[in-house]
Design a protein around this motif. Structure first.
Motif, PDB file in Angstrom:
ATOM      1  N   UNK A  87      -0.180   4.986   5.850  1.00  0.00           N
ATOM      2  CA  UNK A  87      -1.305   4.900   4.913  1.00  0.00           C
ATOM      3  C   UNK A  87      -2.558   5.386   5.652  1.00  0.00           C
ATOM      4  N   UNK A 136       0.529   3.897  -3.020  1.00  0.00           N
ATOM      5  CA  UNK A 136       0.053   5.235  -2.727  1.00  0.00           C
ATOM      6  C   UNK A 136       1.043   6.292  -3.255  1.00  0.00           C
ATOM      7  N   UNK A 137       2.298   6.017  -3.095  1.00  0.00           N
ATOM      8  CA  UNK A 137       3.290   6.970  -3.589  1.00  0.00           C
ATOM      9  C   UNK A 137       3.186   7.119  -5.107  1.00  0.00           C
ATOM     10  N   UNK A 143       0.042   9.103  -5.879  1.00  0.00           N
ATOM     11  CA  UNK A 143       0.159  10.547  -5.612  1.00  0.00           C
ATOM     12  C   UNK A 143       0.899  11.212  -6.765  1.00  0.00           C
ATOM     13  N   UNK A 174       0.804  -1.238   0.000  1.00  0.00           N
ATOM     14  CA  UNK A 174       0.000   0.000   0.000  1.00  0.00           C
ATOM     15  C   UNK A 174       0.834   1.285   0.000  1.00  0.00           C
ATOM     16  N   UNK A 175       1.863   1.392   0.841  1.00  0.00           N
ATOM     17  CA  UNK A 175       2.619   2.654   0.814  1.00  0.00           C
ATOM     18  C   UNK A 175       3.212   2.959  -0.561  1.00  0.00           C
ATOM     19  N   UNK A 176       3.700   1.929  -1.226  1.00  0.00           N
ATOM     20  CA  UNK A 176       4.306   2.176  -2.538  1.00  0.00           C
ATOM     21  C   UNK A 176       3.249   2.453  -3.602  1.00  0.00           C
ATOM     22  N   UNK A 194       7.109  10.272   1.252  1.00  0.00           N
ATOM     23  CA  UNK A 194       5.770   9.777   0.919  1.00  0.00           C
ATOM     24  C   UNK A 194       5.603   8.316   1.329  1.00  0.00           C
ATOM     25  N   UNK A 195       6.712   7.591   1.220  1.00  0.00           N
ATOM     26  CA  UNK A 195       6.681   6.167   1.548  1.00  0.00           C
ATOM     27  C   UNK A 195       6.585   5.973   3.057  1.00  0.00           C
ATOM     28  N   UNK A 250       5.135   7.960   5.132  1.00  0.00           N
ATOM     29  CA  UNK A 250       3.850   8.395   5.694  1.00  0.00           C
ATOM     30  C   UNK A 250       2.986   7.190   6.001  1.00  0.00           C
TER      31      UNK A 250
END
Lengths: 177, 255
Positions: B63, A17-18, A21, A13-15, B58-59, B61
């Motif tokens: 979720x 999301x990046x 964005x 998910x974090x990747x 950003x990574x 942060x």
């Protein structure tokens, strides 16, 4: 049956999301895009080839979803709201405050790249995919990936004052610097 | 000046570790003799590094909670679905999955899975018994007729003690006309359904069979599934009486 696929998805998910964005330039749209990507990924789980990079597969779904979205909006004549104050690195062509610029100027330069150059920068330099993997996601030849990537990086060098000495590129033969 | 000149693309590929063994060695040899060349390679490496650093925050942060919960709900729902081939529409993921503003086509396909195991074409005869269950409820050609004629809020007897009730009409995101309706059956059950007119054919998008209460309307619990479906496909607000009439008029065969 342990749902490994789902767990891997959550871990990514974090990747996701990046990348979202960066594609959408908006955190709100990015979160929607991530959700859509996950829905599609789960619905099409059977088409994922085990042993290949799951992140690359997901990026492709995400990018195609985004393109569909942009295309649909264009035909509908509505506009995507990219004016999201929370977007970390400002938006294309918009004046940004100096403080923000100082905070993370590379991010700013990345954000100001044309879409086709920005996405290839993200895929290769930030998310560390191979040229081949990036080419598959973008559905372009490897040569196109390379020329976009080189152009993007030359631009960033110039803007950041990274000294590359005398350069020579195939599409700007004869020009120095 | 070396005997060989290298394009930016080649030096970049070298910096990214994308060259073949032979090419890599050629660049390495040239770099030993040519400091400017080494600088160009280094500049490409630096852009990569700087880009990674720039987007690292950003990574890091967290979720957003809402997003994480939605995806976890999707994953849980997916696992449940895999184990439970026959699911009731009410058995959606325990976490409500709200629909992103622009997520309509996919959400529609998801909702289809939840709602009915594959749509079928209204008015067609039962193809070999596979859709026999649904056809038993909605197969009557009178239903198709009623979909064309009955204004929302009105009812029509279909014969055989079946009663058709038009609830509302709306446009889906493709602009196709969809109608929500109920059919009461003599066995005291009510079918709650949504059919959309796609390329001149009414196609059932959603059905729930509910036991009927004394008022003759499907009970509210089965309507929750319907509402979830309507939300998921991004249905427009119900059409006005006049808009519905002209939409139905437009579907009339031109002969």
């Amino acid at each position: 049956m342990a749902d490994d696929f789902g767990q891997q998805l959550i871990a990514l998910l974090p990747r996701l999301r990046r990348f979202a964005v960066s594609l959408t330039r908006s955190r709100d749209l990015a979160d929607d895009l991530v959700q859509i990507t996950c829905e599609k990924a789960l619905a099409n789980q059977h088409t994922y080839e085990a042993g290949t990079r799951l992140d690359a597969w997901l990026f492709r779904i995400m990018r195609n979803s985004w393109i569909d979205r942009v295309r649909r909006n264009t035909t509908e004549g509505t506009k995507i709201d990219v004016d999201d104050a929370h977007y970390l690195v400002g938006q294309d062509g918009a004046a940004v405050t100096e403080a923000r610029l100082m905070l993370n100027s590379t991010a700013e330069h990345l954000a100001n790249l044309p879409d086709d150059q920005r996405e290839v920068m993200l895929l290769v330099c930030v998310d560390e995919l191979s040229y081949r993997e990036a080419a598959d996601i973008l559905e372009v030849p490897i040569g196109t990936v390379m020329s976009r990537l080189a152009r993007a990086r030359k631009k960033i060098m110039a803007e950041m004052g990274i000294d590359a000495g005398t350069t020579r590129s195939e599409d700007e033969k004869g020009s120095v610097r | 000046m070396t005997e060989h000149t290298f394009s930016d693309e080649t030096l970049m590929a070298f910096a990214d570790g994308e060259l073949s063994q032979d090419e890599t060695e050629a660049v390495e040899r040239a770099m030993e003799a040519d400091e400017a060349l080494a600088l160009r390679v280094e500049a490409f490496m630096e852009t990569r590094l700087k880009s990674q650093e720039a987007l690292k925050p950003l990574l890091d942060e967290p979720v957003p909670e809402a997003l994480r919960r939605k995806v976890e709900g999707l994953v849980a729902g997916n696992a449940e679905q895999a184990e439970n081939v026959v699911r009731f529409p009410q058995k959606r993921p325990s976490v409500p999955v709200s629909t992103p503003r622009w997520a309509v086509p996919l959400a529609a396909s998801v909702a289809l899975v939840a709602g009915v195991a594959g749509g079928y074409w209204l008015g067609l005869t039962d193809p070999g018994g596979t859709s026999g269950l649904q056809a038993a409820y909605l197969g009557s050609p009178d239903v198709v007729q009623a979909l064309h004629e009955v204004a929302s809020g009105k009812e029509k007897d279909l014969g055989g003690s079946e009663r058709f009730r038009a609830i509302a009409s709306y446009k889906d995101t493709n602009g196709d006309l969809c109608r929500e309706f109920e059919v009461d059956h003599p066995d005291k059950s009510t079918v709650v359904a949504v059919a959309c007119n796609i390329e001149k054919t009414w196609k059932v998008q959603f059905t729930v069979v509910a036991a009927r209460n004394t008022e003759g309307y499907a009970p509210a619990s089965s309507l929750e599934a319907l509402n979830a479906y309507l939300t998921a496909v991004g249905a427009s607000d119900p059409l006005s009486e006049a808009a519905e009439r002209s939409a139905l008029e437009a579907l009339k065969p031109q002969k």
